[in-house]
Design a protein around this motif. Structure first.
Motif, PDB file in Angstrom:
ATOM      1  N   VAL A   1       0.831  -1.206   0.000  1.00  0.00           N
ATOM      2  CA  VAL A   1       0.000   0.000   0.000  1.00  0.00           C
ATOM      3  C   VAL A   1       0.872   1.265   0.000  1.00  0.00           C
ATOM      4  N   ASP A   2       2.073   1.176   0.568  1.00  0.00           N
ATOM      5  CA  ASP A   2       2.973   2.338   0.546  1.00  0.00           C
ATOM      6  C   ASP A   2       3.263   2.747  -0.905  1.00  0.00           C
ATOM      7  N   ALA A   3       3.513   1.760  -1.737  1.00  0.00           N
ATOM      8  CA  ALA A   3       3.801   2.056  -3.152  1.00  0.00           C
ATOM      9  C   ALA A   3       2.581   2.681  -3.815  1.00  0.00           C
TER      10      ALA A   3
ATOM     11  N   GLU B   1      -0.339   7.380  -5.920  1.00  0.00           N
ATOM     12  CA  GLU B   1      -1.506   8.261  -5.793  1.00  0.00           C
ATOM     13  C   GLU B   1      -1.053   9.717  -5.665  1.00  0.00           C
ATOM     14  N   LYS B   2      -0.016   9.933  -4.878  1.00  0.00           N
ATOM     15  CA  LYS B   2       0.512  11.303  -4.706  1.00  0.00           C
ATOM     16  C   LYS B   2       1.013  11.878  -6.019  1.00  0.00           C
ATOM     17  N   GLU B   3       1.483  10.996  -6.902  1.00  0.00           N
ATOM     18  CA  GLU B   3       1.975  11.459  -8.209  1.00  0.00           C
ATOM     19  C   GLU B   3       0.848  11.656  -9.212  1.00  0.00           C
ATOM     20  N   GLY B   4      -0.390  11.451  -8.772  1.00  0.00           N
ATOM     21  CA  GLY B   4      -1.518  11.756  -9.647  1.00  0.00           C
ATOM     22  C   GLY B   4      -2.152  10.546 -10.323  1.00  0.00           C
TER      23      GLY B   4
ATOM     24  N   GLN C   1      -9.067   3.092  -3.240  1.00  0.00           N
ATOM     25  CA  GLN C   1      -8.055   4.004  -2.749  1.00  0.00           C
ATOM     26  C   GLN C   1      -7.135   3.285  -1.748  1.00  0.00           C
ATOM     27  N   PRO C   2      -5.837   3.625  -1.760  1.00  0.00           N
ATOM     28  CA  PRO C   2      -4.897   3.001  -0.819  1.00  0.00           C
ATOM     29  C   PRO C   2      -5.380   3.099   0.624  1.00  0.00           C
ATOM     30  N   SER C   3      -6.005   4.233   0.975  1.00  0.00           N
ATOM     31  CA  SER C   3      -6.476   4.391   2.364  1.00  0.00           C
ATOM     32  C   SER C   3      -7.542   3.340   2.688  1.00  0.00           C
ATOM     33  N   VAL C   4      -8.364   3.009   1.714  1.00  0.00           N
ATOM     34  CA  VAL C   4      -9.415   2.004   1.933  1.00  0.00           C
ATOM     35  C   VAL C   4      -8.793   0.609   2.038  1.00  0.00           C
ATOM     36  N   ILE C   5      -7.825   0.332   1.185  1.00  0.00           N
ATOM     37  CA  ILE C   5      -7.158  -0.976   1.245  1.00  0.00           C
ATOM     38  C   ILE C   5      -6.498  -1.149   2.612  1.00  0.00           C
TER      39      ILE C   5
ATOM     40  N   ALA D   1     -19.643   4.830   3.675  1.00  0.00           N
ATOM     41  CA  ALA D   1     -18.765   5.166   4.809  1.00  0.00           C
ATOM     42  C   ALA D   1     -17.297   5.076   4.377  1.00  0.00           C
ATOM     43  N   PHE D   2     -16.965   4.031   3.637  1.00  0.00           N
ATOM     44  CA  PHE D   2     -15.587   3.896   3.152  1.00  0.00           C
ATOM     45  C   PHE D   2     -15.278   4.916   2.035  1.00  0.00           C
TER      46      PHE D   2
END
Lengths: 378, 378
Positions: free
Chosen positions: A77-79, A84-87, A93-97, A237-238
């Motif tokens: 998920v870090d990758a 995601e930060k690069e657009g 979404q990584p936050s959901v995973i 919610a997610f």
């Protein structure tokens, strides 16, 4: 959006069915999987062998893509967050995973969002469980990396303690339930939400895998409405973009509780390929490409049987009884491009349709008796 | 049979849809096509670029295969016959392809087998046609290599003579017809036969391509029974193994006449992917693998619109209006993996379903108005 370069992390059977659905729209799909012989290998427009858990591999895989999705939660998920930060668009979404990867955080999320779920206690190790004997019977669940029935143990009394995990996990109260249900929800980036009809799952008593399911579930209309509503609220919610499979318990008191969720296509939605106007796989593409969601209308009652490797056989897979299935009206076997069978390995599934629900159940029994995945060569 | 090595001659859209259907059964498919960027290229487990009309290429392609089929008739039949003699299974049989490749022989076959077709006269060249002015109005059809409206000219009087082909062909009496129908038949090696519901075709007035079709056809039940029976008898007369698409005229007098046939999946069966329990593509696999044929049961009325390249545009294809289609209930666009559009090129098709036949027709009009294949780059 149809001309986007799309990546899938994972090239197993869910990826395979995503690829099949993507043929209709010429989607340009790149698959990453650690197994050089993954189910997707021969069908994917582009296939790359590599680890899903290695930061550098996932990050580099994503560099030339516009949209990245997953067919398995166990990914780096870090990758994905860096991409995601690069657009890049990363859906789910990584936050959901990250939330869903750890069942401890997932459970807490339900509490925080007023979503119904069984009472639980967080545990750090096996010794911790000992302090909660009064809470049994309960399921001890591993926080991370549980999958397909692995990472869950039923503890009835102190005598079962050696089955408890010696890692961070949670004890979930064993609620006597009437049925297990599932609702697959899709949500696109515009916030449009659509649910598939509620399915009823029947588990294999021993192996804790879905043995078969029916759709629609045989439940009261009010119960169904409640299940659909909870599933929809959970997806909202997610704020997930993509599919969310919501597994539910229907308690003996008629209460609906969330068991767990998966942020991707799910075993409980395979039948939608044949039985529904839009399959869960097409719906996943619609959701992550931010297209209008498709109709989930069902053409009739359906059932789905998992085709598992027969116990006692390991080696080159042979499908005994395929011709019998193919000779049966509206019985649709789907095989997963796995050369090697092992006991209880998911080798395929069979969708069964019939306008009459009783005839449907008889067909399910017939199908289960008629097919075996064996091996005469290793 | 499912583990056979299978070859398809041709890698166009019909091949693409055959590949998509083959995913369910892990079929090991090898595709040969002269175009390095053929629609099948990225999806085929194995793809080989090469001529379908060159003896050596086709013969060598077949050497490592068990079963060979076609998605286009214009192939080297001598090579297929040589492979057949060596024990390869070639379905449809080379003898059937040869019969159908030449419309002159095809028409004679109907006469010989007591199958109803419009009166005709064989012609060797343009001068020959002049001797049969009294037979006009008639369609002059090229014996070989006609395809998608090419190779057919309507001759009304001597003034049209310059439109006649100066090659072996036939003059077919222009019968005033009420409707054009089509029935797709499947026959497996065991002799089992199954037909799809009769469809009604509407042709583009100018380009002689199917513009859209409806299923089921709006015809009397007795007419339908006759169409189905003629289609079945035709497949049995050919003893074909595989699919046979039978295009029919319904005359103003209620007579059914065979127009022509195609020994493969057909434009008039694309809608079966979405609308029927078994698609024509899956049925083709069942037939040539000598598996039991699948149910052709339709889940409801359906229509199919061909998506043609817009006149005046040539270059990289763009699909204007896709999102509008995807937002319409039970409207299913299918694109053919063709990068370049040209005027009237078949770029895809759209299947449309609705339980109400009038609503279905309104949706057809809406779909036709909503989508265009254009190009802003060349």
């Amino acid at each position: 959006m149809l001309s986007s370069r799309i990546g899938i992390l994972g090239g197993g059977q869910l990826g395979l069915m995503l690829l099949q659905a993507a043929v209709d729209w010429n989607l340009d799909i790149h698959v990453l999987d650690p197994d050089a012989d993954a189910p997707c290998k021969k069908i994917a427009p582009y296939f790359q062998q590599g680890s899903l858990q290695d930061y550098q591999t996932v990050y580099e895989f994503g560099q030339n893509l516009d949209i990245i999705t997953i067919e398995i939660e166990k990914v780096n998920v870090d990758a994905l967050e860096a991409l995601e930060k690069e657009g890049k668009l990363i859906y789910p979404q990584p936050s959901v995973i990250r939330l869903i990867q750890d069942k401890r955080i997932q459970k807490q999320f339900y509490l925080d969002n007023d979503l119904p779920t069984a009472p639980f206690i967080l545990t750090e190790n096996r010794a911790d469980v000992l302090g909660h004997i009064a809470f049994l019977p309960a399921f001890h669940k591993l926080g991370k990396d549980g999958y397909d029935g692995r990472g869950v143990q039923r503890l009835t009394s102190e005598a079962d303690l050696d089955k408890a995990f010696d890692k961070p996990g949670l004890l979930e109260k064993a609620i006597p339930f009437e049925k297990e249900l599932a609702v697959i929800v899709a949500r696109n980036a515009s916030g449009e939400v659509a649910t598939f009809p509620t399915v009823e799952m029947v588990f294999h008593p021993e192996h804790n895998l879905v043995e078969y399911l029916f759709a629609p579930a045989e439940i009261a209309q009010s119960t169904d409405a409640k299940a659909q509503e909870i599933a929809r609220k959970t997806a909202e919610a997610f704020q997930i973009v993509g599919l969310l499979a919501v597994e539910l318990f229907l308690t003996k008191e008629g209460e609906i509780l969330i068991n767990e969720v998966a942020p991707r296509p799910h075993n409980s939605g395979h039948h939608t390929i044949r039985a529904n106007a839009t399959s869960q796989y097409e719906q996943h593409w619609r959701a992550i490409l931010n297209l209008p969601l498709g109709s989930t209308y069902a053409y009739g009652p359906s059932a789905m049987v998992n085709l598992l490797g027969e116990d006692g056989f390991q080696g080159l897979a042979e499908y005994e009884g395929m011709e019998t299935l193919l000779a049966t009206e509206q019985v649709f076997p789907f095989l997963y491009w796995k050369a090697i069978t092992r006991p209880f390995r998911k080798m395929g599934h069979i969708t069964i349709m019939d306008s009459d629900i009783n005839a449907l159940k008889e067909k399910v029994d017939f199908v289960k008796k008629s097919i075996r995945v064996i091996s005469t060569k290793s």
